[in-house]
Scaffold this motif. Structure first.
Motif, PDB file in Angstrom:
ATOM      1  N   LYS A 348     -19.092   1.995 -29.186  1.00 43.56           N
ATOM      2  CA  LYS A 348     -18.392   3.264 -29.305  1.00 43.56           C
ATOM      3  C   LYS A 348     -18.243   3.861 -27.911  1.00 43.56           C
ATOM      4  O   LYS A 348     -18.969   3.500 -26.985  1.00 43.56           O
ATOM      5  N   GLU A 352     -17.295   9.408 -28.557  1.00 40.91           N
ATOM      6  CA  GLU A 352     -17.645   9.230 -29.968  1.00 40.91           C
ATOM      7  C   GLU A 352     -19.137   9.443 -30.190  1.00 40.91           C
ATOM      8  O   GLU A 352     -19.561  10.027 -31.196  1.00 40.91           O
ATOM      9  N   ALA A 355     -19.987  13.271 -30.160  1.00 39.43           N
ATOM     10  CA  ALA A 355     -19.106  14.168 -30.910  1.00 39.43           C
ATOM     11  C   ALA A 355     -19.880  15.097 -31.839  1.00 39.43           C
ATOM     12  O   ALA A 355     -19.514  16.270 -32.012  1.00 39.43           O
TER      13      ALA A 355
END
Length: 574
Positions: A348, A352, A355
């Motif tokens: 990722k 991400e 987040a």
């Protein structure tokens, strides 16, 4: 098998062939009690363990190794523990920095010469982090870093103690006559409360944070305290992910980019991190093939706020930082200062991964509108005393000294400093600028942490706790004060620091990002002509190799022959 065949596991070159050598490799594993089903066609994951009985930061690693192995077995991998050199900051002399490159070389060669498909890098104590990563970057086999984690915060009476930072503070109070032997002994007994690295934002926690910001750890790994259950679960999860890395053949070269190292620099600035991080980030970047320079640190420092209210630049400790949301929360607070598109070991992006991060305590992890400092935790200075640059940590310095001109008091080495610091003939006053030279990569040798020069006893008794101090040495990430460090070129190779004499005026200007020796150029030329280099400290062995090949502070203090270059081939298997 074709060594370049990416459809096969690298370890299959050792274990699959129906040959005498294949027979030998398999039979020796079976001699250790393993069956074919344990290792045949399974990813072999090396666990590079920097544990030793003299490395207090890693004293929980024997248990963590078993948990990493559990994760590897769970995912169908074959774990192999490989002990590598343990760089215990507190015990090794003259400095662990002398041996960082040796561990980096060992890491690279251990990964290359064995049947390994991926590696878990277990480190934490200051130099183990960059050393393991430098070696893994050069070997370019799939790798993931498992930080040791900070120790729990300590208490003495009604005081919360931070290892390192409070040791310096209370030692000064003892020298000033404000702390008795009994109290000093009580502090000694309780300041290191558990296994793990220093609980301040010293070099260990700084480098763990940098490893995470570069994408080389699982999300949140850098700030998990060493001895809580979550750290054990992190070890298992790291082992599981290592097997997937082997299967995916996700190498450091596919993760790291110039933007990754920008993220590392921004992170270091925003956490008020250790000054040592600059040397290590430069070394890692050059291993990856990116010619990072001090200029980039200065550029990013000017636009990066300090958000972590953690000692020595702030108030709290790493356990508090973890409880407040840890590094993911801080990275999210940085917003567009972090390149969220950068890759990580869990496939990722950084964006991400952070987040869903949340700041739990806005006094510990500040907003960009309410920073500890509007600019980064470390500044780069230049001038005729440091033509290749030097650094200072203004958030840990005394504001009254950040723009200061004063007379130099010069010490040629650390032994002379200890012998003469309290000599009345030295004439040290509150305005003096203390100079320590011949303490850099060549001069130390090994670039020791001598840069937080002690304050003379008579000034401590007057209540003075800081002076401008300049050296070609490093200082501990737990240190503080108006300390100008990493002066390059260093004195031992003829840098201008070698030319300073007692009484010369030194001008430090944080506003101008400058450090200058206020002496006429003709006089300096005369002194340069009279200067003679010191004899090398080592004439043989590793020390001699170090002195021959180590680069200066502004180039990362790596060995010149280990910088990124032509690929080193994998070994032939016959």
């Amino acid at each position: 098998m074709n060594p370049s065949d990416e459809s096969e596991l690298r370890s299959s070159r050792w274990f699959s062939p129906d040959s005498l050598r294949g027979f030998g490799h398999r039979s020796r594993l079976k001699g250790m009690g393993y069956d074919d089903q344990d290792f045949r066609d399974r990813p072999v994951v090396a666990i590079l363990n920097t544990w030793s009985d003299l490395n207090t930061c890693h004293s929980h690693f024997p248990e963590r190794v078993q948990q990493v192995k559990r994760g590897i077995w769970q995912m169908g991998g074959f774990p192999v523990e490989i002990p590598v050199m343990s760089l215990g900051e507190m015990m090794m002399k003259p400095t662990t920095m002398l041996y960082r490159n040796l561990l980096a070389m060992e890491t690279e060669e251990v990964l290359r010469c064995h049947p390994i498909d991926a590696a878990v890098l277990m480190g934490g104590c200051d130099k183990t982090v960059p050393a393991l990563l430098m070696g893994a970057i050069s070997a370019d086999l799939p790798a993931i870093f498992l930080p040791a984690g900070p120790m729990l915060k300590a208490r003495w009476k009604d005081q919360t103690l931070g290892s390192g930072s409070d040791a310096w503070k209370y030692w000064d109070e003892r020298r000033a006559g404000n702390l008795c032997d009994e109290a000093w002994g009580e502090i000694e007994n309780c300041i290191a409360r558990s296994a793990g690295t220093c609980m301040t934002m010293g070099t260990a926690s700084t480098m763990a944070s940098i490893a995470e910001s570069m994408g080389m750890t699982l999300p949140g790994a850098s700030s998990v305290p060493a001895v809580i259950a979550e750290h054990a679960r992190l070890a298992v999860a790291t082992g599981r992910r290592a097997v997937e890395l082997a299967q995916e053949k996700l190498r450091p070269s596919a993760i790291l980019s110039p933007a990754s190292f920008d993220n590392a620099i921004v992170t270091s600035m925003a956490i008020g991190g250790s000054t040592n991080a600059i040397v290590h980030i430069i070394a890692m970047a050059r291993r990856a093939g990116f010619p990072l320079t001090l200029e980039r640190f200065d550029e990013l420092s000017r636009t990066t706020p300090v958000l972590a209210n953690v000692r020595p630049a702030g108030k709290y400790l790493m356990e508090d930082f973890f409880d407040a949301g840890g590094l993911p929360a801080l990275l999210k607070q940085l917003g567009d200062r972090i390149d969220g598109a950068c890759a990580t070991v869990n496939r990722k992006s950084i964006g991400e991964n952070i987040a869903a991060a949340e700041v739990i305590d806005v006094d510990i992890i500040r907003t960009r509108e309410n920073p500890i400092s509007p600019t980064g935790g470390t500044f780069v200075l230049r001038g005729n005393l440091a033509p290749s640059g030097c650094i200072i940590k203004p958030t840990a310095a005394s504001p009254r000294l950040l723009n200061h001109t004063g007379p130099a008091v010069v010490f040629d080495n650390y032994a002379q400093l200890k012998a003469k610091l309290n000599d009345p003939e030295a004439g040290i006053t509150a305005d003096s600028v203390l100079i320590l030279r011949n303490a850099g990569p060549q001069g130390g040798p090994g670039f020791p942490e001598w840069g937080m020069l002690p304050i003379p006893d008579h000034l401590l008794k007057q209540g003075i706790r800081d002076l401008v101090r300049i050296s070609d040495a490093r200082m501990s990430g737990t240190s503080y004060g108006t300390c100008v460090l990493h002066v390059a070129p260093e004195a031992s190779v003829g840098g201008p620091l070698a030319l300073v004499r007692n009484g010369d005026l030194i001008e430090l200007s944080i506003d101008q990002r400058s450090l200058n020796l206020l002496v006429d150029e003709k006089e300096l030329a005369k002194r340069q002509a009279e200067w003679t280099p010191p004899a090398p400290r080592y004439q043989r062995g590793y020390g001699a190799m170090f002195l021959k090949h180590v680069t200066q502070a502004d180039a990362g203090c790596d060995f010149d022959f280990l910088h990124h270059g032509a690929e080193t081939p994998d070994p032939d298997i016959y």
